[in-house]
Design an enzyme around this catalytic site. Structure first.
Site, mmCIF file in Angstrom:
data_model
loop_
_atom_site.group_PDB
_atom_site.id
_atom_site.type_symbol
_atom_site.label_atom_id
_atom_site.label_comp_id
_atom_site.label_asym_id
_atom_site.label_seq_id
_atom_site.Cartn_x
_atom_site.Cartn_y
_atom_site.Cartn_z
ATOM 1 N N HIS A 167 41.603 36.535 33.923
ATOM 2 C CA HIS A 167 42.525 36.819 34.971
ATOM 3 C C HIS A 167 42.419 38.062 35.454
ATOM 4 O O HIS A 167 42.374 38.374 36.781
ATOM 5 C CB HIS A 167 43.960 36.613 34.322
ATOM 6 N N GLU A 168 42.255 39.049 34.807
ATOM 7 C CA GLU A 168 41.928 40.528 35.198
ATOM 8 C C GLU A 168 40.565 40.545 36.079
ATOM 9 O O GLU A 168 40.698 41.046 37.067
ATOM 10 C CB GLU A 168 42.150 41.484 34.084
ATOM 11 N N HIS B 101 40.992 39.340 39.458
ATOM 12 C CA HIS B 101 41.542 40.045 40.591
ATOM 13 C C HIS B 101 40.564 40.933 41.096
ATOM 14 O O HIS B 101 40.499 41.123 42.423
ATOM 15 C CB HIS B 101 42.663 41.045 39.870
ATOM 16 N N GLU C 25 48.496 36.768 42.524
ATOM 17 C CA GLU C 25 48.906 36.596 40.963
ATOM 18 C C GLU C 25 48.464 34.938 40.768
ATOM 19 O O GLU C 25 47.730 34.538 39.716
ATOM 20 C CB GLU C 25 50.188 36.734 40.553
HETATM 21 ZN ZN LIG Z 1 47.477 39.673 37.433
#
Ligand SMILES: [Zn+2]
Length: 268
Positions: A139-140, A143, A202
């Site tokens: 997830h990170e 980004h 997100e």
């Molecule tokens: Zn996030």
């Protein structure tokens, strides 16, 4: 007359810059505006990251540290292979990947532009195992790969400078860009809480994160259990990671709906 010509010219210049700065998020294909040159953004990111590492304690637990580095390298390798397969092997050439485990009880993790990933020891009880770690790190990393920091700063830059001052603000190391970066990452990284991303970003990081973890050989179905553990842990004091990543039912349902797509990338 001359003045209005100049205005028209500047207007066209700005439009040209905006078109040139429009890019596409990998996998999702969403169009986004990235005004800050990648090299400039990464230079700011790397110096902030070095500051952070200097002023924080790395974990002395070799096994856990290796696990973080191992998961990180696997996801990095998978993403690089993906771009090579897409005929864009140079896409991440400015990245200087690093994966570190920091001794800190905060339930937190982040990735700064250019591939600087930090996991806090406080999140390990929630990630539980390597697959759980891959959920968070995927997830990170998503980004960063989707240039969410650049996009957020670009929106700030437009709000801040308006049209014509934009080209000025984009000059190397201009104060405006520097200030926006510090607002997003600098001071934030010192205390470990970065500015929250938008909801769109997100959801996109969730979506891409699932695919990246699957590409790296981690079962994306486990992401649902991770976010459920996160939600269960949110009773009492809210962990740092949760304050920027609300793990409500909507998020979990959306993740579930994206699992079948992610499974098509999964190579156990
Ligand atoms: Zn996030």
């Amino acid at each position: 007359m001359l003045k209005s010509n100049k205005k028209t010219f500047l207007g066209l210049l700005v439009i040209g810059l905006l078109i040139a700065a429009c890019s596409t998020v990998p996998v999702t294909g969403r169009r986004q505006l990235n005004l800050i040159p990648g090299s400039q953004l990464n230079a700011m990111s790397f110096s902030q990251y070095d500051e952070f590492i200097k002023s924080h304690k790395l974990s002395g637990n070799v096994a856990q540290t290796n696990k973080v580095k191992n998961v990180g390298r696997k996801i990095q390798g998978a993403v690089e292979r993906y771009f090579a397969d897409q005929g864009d092997p140079g896409r991440l050439r400015d990245y200087k990947w690093e994966f570190n485990l920091v001794e800190d009880s905060a339930v937190n993790a982040w990735c700064m532009p250019g591939g600087k990933v930090v996991v806090y020891t406080g999140i390990l009880p929630v990630t539980k195992d390597e697959t759980g770690l891959a959920v968070v790190m995927g997830h990170e990393i998503a980004h960063a790969i989707a240039n969410h920091g650049n996009e957020r700063m670009s929106q700030g830059l437009i709000a801040l400078t308006g049209g014509v001052a934009l080209s000025k603000a984009l000059e190397n190391k201009s104060k405006e860009t520097q200030d926006l970066f510090l607002a997003a990452y600098g001071v934030g990284a010192q205390v470990g809480v970065l500015l929250p991303y938008s909801r769109v970003q997100e959801s996109e990081a969730d979506h891409l994160g699932l695919i990246f973890m699957a590409m790296a050989g981690y079962d994306p179905r486990q992401a649902v259990s991770f976010w459920e553990r996160m939600a269960a842990g949110s009773k009492g004091a809210p962990p740092e990671f949760l304050s920027t990543h609300p793990s409500d039912q909507t998020r979990i349902e959306k993740l579930k709906a994206e699992i079948p797509e992610a499974m098509t990338y999964y190579k156990p």
